[in-house]
Scaffold this motif. Structure first.
Motif, short mmCIF file in Angstrom:
data_model
loop_
_atom_site.label_atom_id
_atom_site.label_comp_id
_atom_site.label_asym_id
_atom_site.label_seq_id
_atom_site.Cartn_x
_atom_site.Cartn_y
_atom_site.Cartn_z
N PHE A 278 -3.29 -5.30 -2.05
CA PHE A 278 -2.94 -3.96 -2.51
C PHE A 278 -1.49 -3.63 -2.18
CE2 PHE A 278 -3.31 0.80 -2.38
CZ PHE A 278 -3.62 0.96 -3.71
N HIS B 51 -12.04 -2.08 -2.84
CA HIS B 51 -11.95 -3.06 -1.75
C HIS B 51 -13.16 -3.99 -1.85
CE1 HIS B 51 -10.91 -4.20 2.54
NE2 HIS B 51 -12.06 -4.81 2.32
N ASP C 276 -6.87 4.78 2.44
CA ASP C 276 -7.95 3.79 2.43
C ASP C 276 -9.26 4.53 2.62
OD1 ASP C 276 -9.56 1.58 2.63
OD2 ASP C 276 -8.76 0.87 4.55
N ILE D 48 -7.21 2.81 -2.07
CA ILE D 48 -8.10 1.65 -2.08
C ILE D 48 -9.44 2.14 -1.54
CG2 ILE D 48 -7.16 0.91 0.16
CD1 ILE D 48 -7.77 -1.96 -0.64
#
Length: 338
Positions: free
Chosen positions: A293, A117, A65, A88
């Motif tokens: 996701f 995101h 992330d 992401i």
């Protein structure tokens, strides 16, 4: 089923909402964090690293992330996808249109799952508004207006939570209004033309802090976005933590759908849906985004904001700045043929 192992890159202000959501999301485990401030990374996850590269060298991750500042995104996305790790990445995609397009191309070539995101479209009130509009609750949509407000741009030290905003040459549309832009695409489809005008109210910042956008959709529908980070708008009582950061109206041939500042929905002034989600960030939209996701990785659920799809929202941002520069309406097609 084994839990998916998550590592996060960046542990700053907004990353704290990501960290909280990963900790609460079922089926995943936040195992590592990377940040130049190792104490901050250590507070986020059991394993702390100074860089994302070091984290990827040491950890076998199922998801990375990326929650760093926009100028770092392209390089980090390239690194993660180059190593075959699904990623992401927080919006904005990148500081420039060229870099955003490059990121989309890199993601497409890699074949590795990647998503931007973008959490506003995952607010529960917008998901319900989408369902209602699709079910015919307002009849044929005619127009809409988003009023986006956050009173954090005043005074000598504006944007205390994210002080780097003060030096950003493009601020309100790039950082904030991308949210209602993308939500407008969710609700009403793709956009063909944009007209925009901007102002800088606080002379202590570099970028714009007020903007009006007029969006022409491919369907023929016309809508507007009215935003600033300087006032509470005067049309509602300031409410700390007001979930939607403003209000919105969606007008159809048969009815008016109104989103209130509390995140409730009214049809012709009568309540038809009430927001009851008070956990996490603004309707727990960060957790909903991250769950989307995970659902893609687990079940193959199509991504709503994959790089190429989200690039359409970024193109509207670019067209808005070009419109404000020219003082004229701009076609989205120009952005892709530039």
């Amino acid at each position: 089923m084994d839990k998916l192992r998550v590592g996060i890159a960046g542990c700053g202000f907004f990353a704290q909402f990501h960290i909280d959501a990963w900790r609460r999301l079922e089926g995943v485990e936040l195992v590592a964090a990377a940040d130049p401030d190792l104490a901050r990374a250590g507070a986020a996850a059991p394993k702390a690293y100074a860089t994302m590269g070091a984290m990827l060298d040491a950890e076998k991750l199922d998801i990375v992330d990326i929650a760093t500042r926009p100028e770092t995104h392209l390089a980090l996305v390239k690194e993660a996808l180059g190593r075959g790790v699904p990623a992401i990445c927080q919006k904005p995609m990148a500081p420039t249109w060229a870099e955003s397009r490059e990121m989309a191309a890199v993601a497409e070539r890699s074949g590795v799952p990647f998503m931007v995101h973008e959490n506003w479209r995952w607010h529960p009130w917008y998901r319900e508004a989408h369902r209602l509009i699709q079910s015919g609750a307002i009849g044929r949509p005619i127009t809409y207006c988003f009023r986006a407000r956050k009173r954090d741009g005043l005074g000598e030290t504006p944007y205390t939570d994210q002080p780097y905003f003060r030096q950003m040459p493009r601020l309100l549309i790039y950082e904030t209004l991308i949210h209602p832009i993308d939500t407008a695409r969710l609700l009403f489809g793709d956009v063909s033309h944009v007209y925009a005008d901007t102002r800088r109210l606080n002379e202590r910042i570099v970028g714009e802090d007020l903007a009006y956008l007029l969006l022409s959709h491919e369907s023929g529908l016309l809508g507007s976005i009215d935003g600033n980070r300087y006032t509470e708008g005067g049309y509602y009582e300031p409410k700390p933590g007001s979930p939607p950061l403003g209000e919105a109206t969606f007008e159809g041939e048969e009815a008016l759908l109104t989103l209130t500042t509390d995140g409730h929905l009214l049809r012709n002034g009568v309540s038809i849906w009430r927001n009851t989600v008070h956990t996490g960030y603004r309707g727990d939209c960060v957790l909903a985004t991250q769950r989307h996701f995970v659902d893609h990785l687990r079940n193959g659920t199509p991504l709503e904001t994959g790089a190429s799809e989200y690039l359409k929202s970024v193109a509207i941002v670019e067209a808005a700045y070009e419109s404000a520069r020219r003082g004229a309406r701009v076609a989205l097609a120009e952005m892709f043929h530039a």
